[in-house]
Every structure is written in structure tokens, then in C-alpha cells.
Design a protein around this motif. Structure first.
Motif, PDB file in Angstrom:
ATOM      1  N   LYS A  89       0.806  -1.105   0.135  1.00 35.76           N
ATOM      2  CA  LYS A  89      -0.209  -0.036  -0.072  1.00 35.76           C
ATOM      3  C   LYS A  89       0.654   1.191   0.011  1.00 35.76           C
ATOM      4  CE  LYS A  89      -3.781  -2.205   2.656  1.00 35.76           C
ATOM      5  NZ  LYS A  89      -4.343  -2.203   3.565  1.00 35.76           N
ATOM      6  N   THR A  90       0.169   2.160  -0.009  1.00 40.92           N
ATOM      7  CA  THR A  90       0.762   3.551   0.191  1.00 40.92           C
ATOM      8  C   THR A  90      -0.173   4.866   0.663  1.00 40.92           C
ATOM      9  OG1 THR A  90       2.597   5.154  -1.081  1.00 40.92           O
ATOM     10  CG2 THR A  90       0.823   4.233  -2.279  1.00 40.92           C
ATOM     11  N   SER A  91       0.467   6.041   0.819  1.00 45.06           N
ATOM     12  CA  SER A  91      -0.536   7.042   1.112  1.00 45.06           C
ATOM     13  C   SER A  91      -1.270   7.562   0.047  1.00 45.06           C
ATOM     14  CB  SER A  91       0.389   8.274   1.855  1.00 45.06           C
ATOM     15  OG  SER A  91       1.321   8.599   0.663  1.00 45.06           O
ATOM     16  N   LEU A  92      -2.143   8.427   0.051  1.00 47.47           N
ATOM     17  CA  LEU A  92      -2.913   9.044  -1.025  1.00 47.47           C
ATOM     18  C   LEU A  92      -1.890   9.747  -2.024  1.00 47.47           C
ATOM     19  CD1 LEU A  92      -6.208  10.256   0.579  1.00 47.47           C
ATOM     20  CD2 LEU A  92      -5.621   8.011  -0.197  1.00 47.47           C
ATOM     21  N   GLU A  93      -0.975  10.550  -1.336  1.00 43.39           N
ATOM     22  CA  GLU A  93      -0.049  11.363  -2.225  1.00 43.39           C
ATOM     23  C   GLU A  93       0.834  10.196  -2.824  1.00 43.39           C
ATOM     24  OE1 GLU A  93      -0.400  11.714   0.890  1.00 43.39           O
ATOM     25  OE2 GLU A  93      -1.088  13.935   1.227  1.00 43.39           O
ATOM     26  N   GLY A  94       1.163   9.140  -2.226  1.00 36.54           N
ATOM     27  CA  GLY A  94       1.940   8.278  -2.992  1.00 36.54           C
ATOM     28  C   GLY A  94       1.408   7.475  -4.045  1.00 36.54           C
ATOM     29  N   HIS A  97       2.380   7.579  -7.845  1.00 32.98           N
ATOM     30  CA  HIS A  97       2.545   6.030  -8.653  1.00 32.98           C
ATOM     31  C   HIS A  97       1.874   6.319  -9.912  1.00 32.98           C
ATOM     32  CE1 HIS A  97       2.642   1.929  -9.310  1.00 32.98           C
ATOM     33  NE2 HIS A  97       1.592   2.029  -9.529  1.00 32.98           N
ATOM     34  N   PHE A  98       0.413   6.625 -10.159  1.00 29.02           N
ATOM     35  CA  PHE A  98      -0.280   6.640 -11.103  1.00 29.02           C
ATOM     36  C   PHE A  98       0.288   7.841 -12.470  1.00 29.02           C
ATOM     37  CE2 PHE A  98      -3.760   5.170  -8.731  1.00 29.02           C
ATOM     38  CZ  PHE A  98      -3.499   3.869  -9.070  1.00 29.02           C
ATOM     39  N   GLU A  99       0.911   9.080 -11.631  1.00 31.12           N
ATOM     40  CA  GLU A  99       1.358  10.093 -12.384  1.00 31.12           C
ATOM     41  C   GLU A  99       2.599   9.542 -13.266  1.00 31.12           C
ATOM     42  OE1 GLU A  99      -0.167  14.079 -10.388  1.00 31.12           O
ATOM     43  OE2 GLU A  99       1.753  13.490 -10.123  1.00 31.12           O
ATOM     44  N   ILE A 125      -5.665  13.011 -10.700  1.00 39.72           N
ATOM     45  CA  ILE A 125      -4.927  12.290 -11.867  1.00 39.72           C
ATOM     46  C   ILE A 125      -5.841  12.325 -13.153  1.00 39.72           C
ATOM     47  CG2 ILE A 125      -3.549  10.825 -10.449  1.00 39.72           C
ATOM     48  CD1 ILE A 125      -5.322   8.461 -11.374  1.00 39.72           C
ATOM     49  N   ALA A 126      -7.283  12.853 -13.043  1.00 35.77           N
ATOM     50  CA  ALA A 126      -8.109  13.101 -14.178  1.00 35.77           C
ATOM     51  C   ALA A 126      -7.697  14.129 -15.010  1.00 35.77           C
ATOM     52  CB  ALA A 126      -9.495  13.083 -13.925  1.00 35.77           C
ATOM     53  N   GLN A 127      -6.785  14.977 -14.587  1.00 38.79           N
ATOM     54  CA  GLN A 127      -6.314  16.209 -15.315  1.00 38.79           C
ATOM     55  C   GLN A 127      -5.429  15.810 -16.548  1.00 38.79           C
ATOM     56  OE1 GLN A 127      -8.170  18.816 -14.351  1.00 38.79           O
ATOM     57  NE2 GLN A 127      -8.835  17.578 -12.869  1.00 38.79           N
ATOM     58  N   SER A 128      -4.666  14.510 -16.275  1.00 39.63           N
ATOM     59  CA  SER A 128      -3.953  14.051 -17.370  1.00 39.63           C
ATOM     60  C   SER A 128      -4.639  13.524 -18.768  1.00 39.63           C
ATOM     61  CB  SER A 128      -3.020  12.775 -16.961  1.00 39.63           C
ATOM     62  OG  SER A 128      -2.675  12.206 -18.091  1.00 39.63           O
ATOM     63  N   ALA A 129      -4.054  14.138 -19.961  1.00 40.55           N
ATOM     64  CA  ALA A 129      -4.664  13.883 -21.203  1.00 40.55           C
ATOM     65  C   ALA A 129      -4.630  12.454 -21.559  1.00 40.55           C
ATOM     66  CB  ALA A 129      -3.743  14.617 -22.268  1.00 40.55           C
ATOM     67  N   ASN A 130      -3.859  11.445 -20.748  1.00 41.65           N
ATOM     68  CA  ASN A 130      -4.004  10.157 -21.001  1.00 41.65           C
ATOM     69  C   ASN A 130      -4.701   9.478 -20.200  1.00 41.65           C
ATOM     70  OD1 ASN A 130      -2.053  10.005 -23.177  1.00 41.65           O
ATOM     71  ND2 ASN A 130      -0.193  10.208 -21.690  1.00 41.65           N
TER      72      ASN A 130
END
Length: 329
Positions: free
Chosen positions: A136-141, A145-147, A176-181
Motif C-alpha cells: 500500500k501507500t499514502s494518498l500522495e503516493g 505512482h499513477f502520474e 490524476i483525471a487532469q492528465s490527457a492520457n
């Protein structure tokens, strides 16, 4: 270069180069995505002949995308070499007919980055990424990770807390929904969560076959990433593309409930073996369903109509001794 890196020269890279680059917008339009099963030979290696038959069945019956090496495809039982090879094989053979989404997620960001680089290098149209499990990780993590992988190409985020042990909360998805991908989310937390996203313009696929009809027609989901469509792709296509159909949904529910009587993909593997579509071979730790459950499946197929289920021959019960369990491969 690490040993699990795939030798790209083993693939026909010219074929990959010919495939048009896919945008996240194209992935967002997919309504029926099959989480495709991986079949095996008696020594535990991939049975690519059976796999190609499964793929052709999906395409002929209207599946618009496939997840390669996901939970259903037992990506967690594959080496990375196997994983990337199967993605590349699927793209080379079927990439012009269906969108190929490679499961290149990992609980290690480093591995997820490497696998995703390799997946896009062999031509996959999009990646499927899970949140780091066990450790697991923190919300910031989670965001970091996804970015780290979103920059590489179109991506579906997969939220299944029953397997990872950690929910991906909406705050992370909206960041992360701000990413175009960012193509969207495969969501297993139910239709209330799905509506929360769709109300804000986030594309969502239901990750629960038993809820996907209502998710699609009542809560704004684009479609489903389905296990059941391995067995009944035509009926699942009708459920996702044909408009609200409560009677068809009710007709499919006994099959769906049977498919999840044990952790996926145990029942699916058993069913496809009973149908003669794949060899009755299991990579451990998966083992087939017991005899009583196999008899139930024969009756479910009769109720649905044999013509609606994949394969050509009669559905068999099979004996316990017919199954081969492989621990080393």
C-alpha cells in the motif's frame, strides 16, 4: 538490462509501427471490454492456438477491447517476459480489429514503469494500472505512482479493494483525471461510486458483471470490463449496446453468480475446459471447481441456450482426473 525485459526484436516491429497511435478518447468510447482468459499447454506454457481462437470469438461477437494479462488472464502468474510477449502477440494478430489494453500494473512503481514502456513499445493501445497492493501507500503516493505511468500513453485505472486491500478514493482519481492520457476507471466499488464519477465527467467501466447492466443504463457507466463475456460475448454485447434490458440481465445473473462462486478466474477456467474451448490445465494456485459446481454449469448452459455460449461441442462435466495442475512452468 534486466532479465525480464522482453527482446523487442522477437516481434514484427514493422507491424507495430503500422498501427495508428491510439488516443485516450478512443479508449473512452469502448463499451464491451473482455478480460481475456489465458489458456495453457500441458507443460504450463501458453496455448497460443487456443488463445487465438478465444480472441477470434470475442471479435466476431462484438467485443470492442480486451484486457491482456489481467486478473482473469492470470497476469500475476506470468513472468514479465511472458506478459509482454502475450501483449505483443495480441497486438500483432488482432490489433487492427480490437483495442488491446495491457495490464502492466504492479505494486512497484519501478516495475510498472518498465512494463508499461515495454507494452507500448510492442504496440498496445492502452495500459491498465492497479494501485500498489499489499505494501500500500499514502494518498500522495497513489497520485505519484499513477502520474509516473500516465505520461506514457492512454491508461485505465483499476480500483478493486477486495484484491489490493486499499480503495482508490475519488480525490485521487479527480487529481490524476487532469492528465490527457487518463482514459477512465474500472470501478468495483459499486454503482454509487460510478455515479459520483460520471456526474463529474469521469469515464467509468463497471468491474462487476452482476451490476454492469444498471451501471450502464442507470448510473452513466460507459460499459463493462467483463469476465462473463469470455463465455457469452454476444449476450454481453447486447446487454451493453442494446439498451436497457432487465429480462436479459436477469437471464444472465445465474451464470454471473456461478462465475464468482470462488475467486475469479477459477470458475471461468473450469467452464472453458468443460466447453472444450481450452485444455483443462490450471497454473497453481488455481484448481478447478468441484464436481457439483461443474454439474451446475452444465445446467446453466442448458438454460441460457448452448448457442449463446462459446465453443462448438457439448458441454462436459469432466472427471477430476481430467484436470492437470501445474506448479512449475
Amino acid at each position: 538490462m534486466e532479465s525480464w525485459y522482453f527482446n523487442l526484436h522477437m516481434l514484427d516491429m514493422d507491424a507495430c509501427a503500422c498501427l495508428k497511435e491510439t488516443s485516450a478518447e478512443e479508449i473512452k468510447s469502448l463499451r464491451l471490454i473482455t478480460a481475456i482468459k489465458t489458456p495453457y499447454l500441458p507443460d504450463g506454457r501458453f496455448d497460443l492456438e487456443a488463445y487465438d481462437r478465444l480472441m477470434n470469438i470475442q471479435i466476431m461477437n462484438g467485443a470492442e477491447g480486451v484486457i491482456v494479462g489481467g486478473t482473469t488472464g492470470e497476469g500475476h502468474l506470468m513472468s514479465w517476459d511472458e506478459h509482454i510477449m502475450l501483449i505483443g502477440h495480441t497486438i500483432n494478430c488482432f490489433g487492427e480489429s480490437v483495442k488491446v489494453i495491457g495490464n502492466t500494473g504492479s505494486n512497484s512503481t519501478r516495475e510498472a514503469i518498465h512494463a508499461t514502456e515495454q507494452g507500448f513499445a510492442v504496440g498496445m493501445h492502452a495500459a491498465l494500472h492497479i494501485n500498489p497492493y499489499y505494501g500500500k501507500t499514502s494518498l500522495e503516493g497513489l497520485v505519484s505512482h499513477f502520474e509516473a505511468v500516465l505520461s506514457m500513453g492512454p491508461t485505465i485505472i483499476y480500483n478493486v479493494p477486495s484484491r489490493t486491500g486499499q480503495d482508490i478514493p475519488p480525490a485521487v482519481i479527480h487529481t490524476i483525471a487532469q492528465s490527457a492520457n487518463m482514459a477512465g476507471v474500472k470501478e468495483c466499488m459499486g454503482n454509487g461510486r460510478i455515479k459520483e464519477y460520471t456526474d463529474k465527467g469521469v469515464v467509468v467501466w463497471s468491474g462487476n458483471d452482476d451490476q454492469c447492466h444498471d451501471a450502464r443504463w442507470g448510473y452513466g457507466a460507459t460499459g463493462v470490463i467483463s469476465v462473463t463475456s469470455n463465455l457469452a460475448p454476444g449476450l454481453m454485447r447486447e446487454l451493453m449496446l442494446g439498451g436497457k434490458n432487465t429480462s436479459l440481465n436477469a437471464k444472465l445473473l445465474p451464470l454471473i453468480e456461478w462465475l464468482f462462486c470462488e475467486p475469479n478466474p477459477i470458475a471461468l477456467n473450469t467452464a472453458l475446459a468443460q466447453l472444450g474451448v481450452v485444455r483443462p490445465i490450471f497454473r497453481l494456485p488455481y484448481v478447478p471447481l468441484p464436481l457439483a459446481r461443474r454439474v451446475e454449469f452444465v445446467n446453466i448452459v442448458k438454460e441460457l441456450g448452448r448457442e449463446n455460449i462459446v465453443g462448438d461441442g457439448d458441454v462436459q462435466v469432466l472427471d477430476d482426473d481430467d484436470f492437470i495442475l501445474v506448479g512449475r512452468y
